[in-house]
Design a protein around this motif. Sequence first.
Motif, PDB file in Angstrom:
ATOM      1  N   LEU A   1       0.831  -1.199   0.000  1.00 21.16           N
ATOM      2  CA  LEU A   1       0.000   0.000   0.000  1.00 21.16           C
ATOM      3  C   LEU A   1       0.872   1.256   0.000  1.00 21.16           C
ATOM      4  CD1 LEU A   1      -2.744   1.444   0.213  1.00 21.16           C
ATOM      5  CD2 LEU A   1      -2.562   1.164   2.709  1.00 21.16           C
ATOM      6  N   GLY A   2       1.937   1.234   0.785  1.00 17.18           N
ATOM      7  CA  GLY A   2       2.869   2.367   0.797  1.00 17.18           C
ATOM      8  C   GLY A   2       3.483   2.606  -0.569  1.00 17.18           C
ATOM      9  N   LEU A   3       3.857   1.538  -1.252  1.00 16.62           N
ATOM     10  CA  LEU A   3       4.417   1.678  -2.607  1.00 16.62           C
ATOM     11  C   LEU A   3       3.389   2.242  -3.580  1.00 16.62           C
ATOM     12  CD1 LEU A   3       6.541  -1.572  -3.052  1.00 16.62           C
ATOM     13  CD2 LEU A   3       7.360   0.788  -2.941  1.00 16.62           C
ATOM     14  N   VAL A   4       2.141   1.807  -3.459  1.00 18.72           N
ATOM     15  CA  VAL A   4       1.081   2.327  -4.329  1.00 18.72           C
ATOM     16  C   VAL A   4       0.887   3.828  -4.083  1.00 18.72           C
ATOM     17  CG1 VAL A   4      -1.407   2.242  -4.781  1.00 18.72           C
ATOM     18  CG2 VAL A   4      -0.087   0.123  -4.628  1.00 18.72           C
ATOM     19  N   VAL A   5       0.901   4.230  -2.819  1.00 13.37           N
ATOM     20  CA  VAL A   5       0.761   5.652  -2.483  1.00 13.37           C
ATOM     21  C   VAL A   5       1.922   6.450  -3.069  1.00 13.37           C
ATOM     22  CG1 VAL A   5       0.842   7.313  -0.571  1.00 13.37           C
ATOM     23  CG2 VAL A   5      -0.676   5.338  -0.458  1.00 13.37           C
ATOM     24  N   VAL A   6       3.134   5.920  -2.960  1.00 17.88           N
ATOM     25  CA  VAL A   6       4.300   6.612  -3.531  1.00 17.88           C
ATOM     26  C   VAL A   6       4.131   6.765  -5.042  1.00 17.88           C
ATOM     27  CG1 VAL A   6       6.779   6.447  -4.006  1.00 17.88           C
ATOM     28  CG2 VAL A   6       5.917   5.910  -1.731  1.00 17.88           C
ATOM     29  N   GLY A   7       3.803   5.667  -5.720  1.00 20.20           N
ATOM     30  CA  GLY A   7       3.652   5.720  -7.174  1.00 20.20           C
ATOM     31  C   GLY A   7       2.554   6.670  -7.613  1.00 20.20           C
ATOM     32  N   ALA A   8       1.389   6.556  -6.982  1.00 21.61           N
ATOM     33  CA  ALA A   8       0.270   7.430  -7.351  1.00 21.61           C
ATOM     34  C   ALA A   8       0.587   8.880  -7.007  1.00 21.61           C
ATOM     35  CB  ALA A   8      -1.005   6.981  -6.631  1.00 21.61           C
ATOM     36  N   GLY A   9       1.228   9.086  -5.873  1.00 20.09           N
ATOM     37  CA  GLY A   9       1.582  10.450  -5.478  1.00 20.09           C
ATOM     38  C   GLY A   9       2.590  11.091  -6.414  1.00 20.09           C
ATOM     39  N   LEU A  10       3.562  10.313  -6.845  1.00 18.13           N
ATOM     40  CA  LEU A  10       4.556  10.855  -7.768  1.00 18.13           C
ATOM     41  C   LEU A  10       3.935  11.159  -9.131  1.00 18.13           C
ATOM     42  CD1 LEU A  10       7.713   8.742  -6.879  1.00 18.13           C
ATOM     43  CD2 LEU A  10       7.271  11.150  -6.343  1.00 18.13           C
ATOM     44  N   VAL A  11       3.066  10.279  -9.593  1.00 20.80           N
ATOM     45  CA  VAL A  11       2.391  10.518 -10.878  1.00 20.80           C
ATOM     46  C   VAL A  11       1.503  11.759 -10.791  1.00 20.80           C
ATOM     47  CG1 VAL A  11       0.638   9.585 -12.447  1.00 20.80           C
ATOM     48  CG2 VAL A  11       2.510   8.130 -11.678  1.00 20.80           C
ATOM     49  N   ALA A  12       0.822  11.929  -9.658  1.00 22.45           N
ATOM     50  CA  ALA A  12      -0.089  13.053  -9.492  1.00 22.45           C
ATOM     51  C   ALA A  12       0.604  14.352  -9.083  1.00 22.45           C
ATOM     52  CB  ALA A  12      -1.152  12.698  -8.448  1.00 22.45           C
ATOM     53  N   SER A  13       1.897  14.301  -8.789  1.00 27.27           N
ATOM     54  CA  SER A  13       2.597  15.491  -8.281  1.00 27.27           C
ATOM     55  C   SER A  13       2.526  16.678  -9.229  1.00 27.27           C
ATOM     56  CB  SER A  13       4.062  15.162  -7.983  1.00 27.27           C
ATOM     57  OG  SER A  13       4.164  14.331  -6.871  1.00 27.27           O
ATOM     58  N   TRP A  14       2.756  16.450 -10.509  1.00 22.97           N
ATOM     59  CA  TRP A  14       2.777  17.572 -11.445  1.00 22.97           C
ATOM     60  C   TRP A  14       1.412  18.250 -11.549  1.00 22.97           C
ATOM     61  CZ3 TRP A  14       0.696  18.782 -16.275  1.00 22.97           C
ATOM     62  CH2 TRP A  14       1.247  19.917 -16.870  1.00 22.97           C
ATOM     63  N   PRO A  15       0.310  17.497 -11.795  1.00 21.24           N
ATOM     64  CA  PRO A  15      -0.979  18.194 -11.842  1.00 21.24           C
ATOM     65  C   PRO A  15      -1.375  18.797 -10.493  1.00 21.24           C
ATOM     66  CG  PRO A  15      -1.284  15.837 -12.263  1.00 21.24           C
ATOM     67  CD  PRO A  15       0.178  16.088 -12.189  1.00 21.24           C
ATOM     68  N   LEU A  16      -1.058  18.126  -9.396  1.00 23.18           N
ATOM     69  CA  LEU A  16      -1.382  18.671  -8.080  1.00 23.18           C
ATOM     70  C   LEU A  16      -0.651  19.984  -7.822  1.00 23.18           C
ATOM     71  CD1 LEU A  16      -1.464  15.592  -5.678  1.00 23.18           C
ATOM     72  CD2 LEU A  16      -3.331  17.176  -6.164  1.00 23.18           C
ATOM     73  N   ALA A  17       0.612  20.045  -8.198  1.00 24.02           N
ATOM     74  CA  ALA A  17       1.384  21.282  -8.007  1.00 24.02           C
ATOM     75  C   ALA A  17       0.732  22.432  -8.759  1.00 24.02           C
ATOM     76  CB  ALA A  17       2.828  21.082  -8.463  1.00 24.02           C
ATOM     77  N   GLY A  18       0.246  22.163  -9.963  1.00 25.83           N
ATOM     78  CA  GLY A  18      -0.433  23.204 -10.727  1.00 25.83           C
ATOM     79  C   GLY A  18      -1.722  23.653 -10.071  1.00 25.83           C
ATOM     80  N   ILE A  19      -2.475  22.698  -9.548  1.00 28.84           N
ATOM     81  CA  ILE A  19      -3.744  23.028  -8.885  1.00 28.84           C
ATOM     82  C   ILE A  19      -3.487  23.802  -7.592  1.00 28.84           C
ATOM     83  CG2 ILE A  19      -5.724  22.012  -7.673  1.00 28.84           C
ATOM     84  CD1 ILE A  19      -5.539  19.698  -9.769  1.00 28.84           C
TER      85      ILE A  19
END
Length: 161
Positions: A81-99
């Motif tokens: 679960l921790g690895l999934v959170v890391v992967g999803a968080g890293l993928v979402a980092s760019w759009p989240l930073a913009g938002i």
Amino acid sequence: MVGAGLVLMSVISAGQAILIAFLVEDPAATDAFFAAYAIYAPLAAFGLSLRTGLVSLLGRAEPAEPFRRRASEHVARVGLLGLVVVGAGLVASWPLAGILTSGAGPEEQRLALLTLVLLMPAAGLHIAAGGVAAALNSARRFSVSMGFYVGASALAVAISA
């Protein structure tokens, strides 16, 4: 002992936030950092709360062999679960930073992105640590469990300074 460790961890975290607020002189940059930190904080809190929830699933530490098997299964699942959170968080980092920084400049967006990229692995580690701490708590190794949390918090402050 556990309560003292939680208090110490909270004091260290508050010290980290105060240190960041004073070191970053630009208010827009501070806002960008704390906006990104607001994404990380609930994930870290989730990891901390896993420790309590998993203790009841793990059950008694005796007999030792069935406990080791249960603990290994649960710790592995929580680690995944921790690895999934890391992967999803890293993928979402760019759009989240913009938002998070809409209306701010490119420097603030870059700071939010870098903050997210640095904190997403930490969030995954908090989640994985929750599983390990639950196993240690079930085995009645409270001081080792809390020592890991306090040590990790102190390391985070040292790295951020």
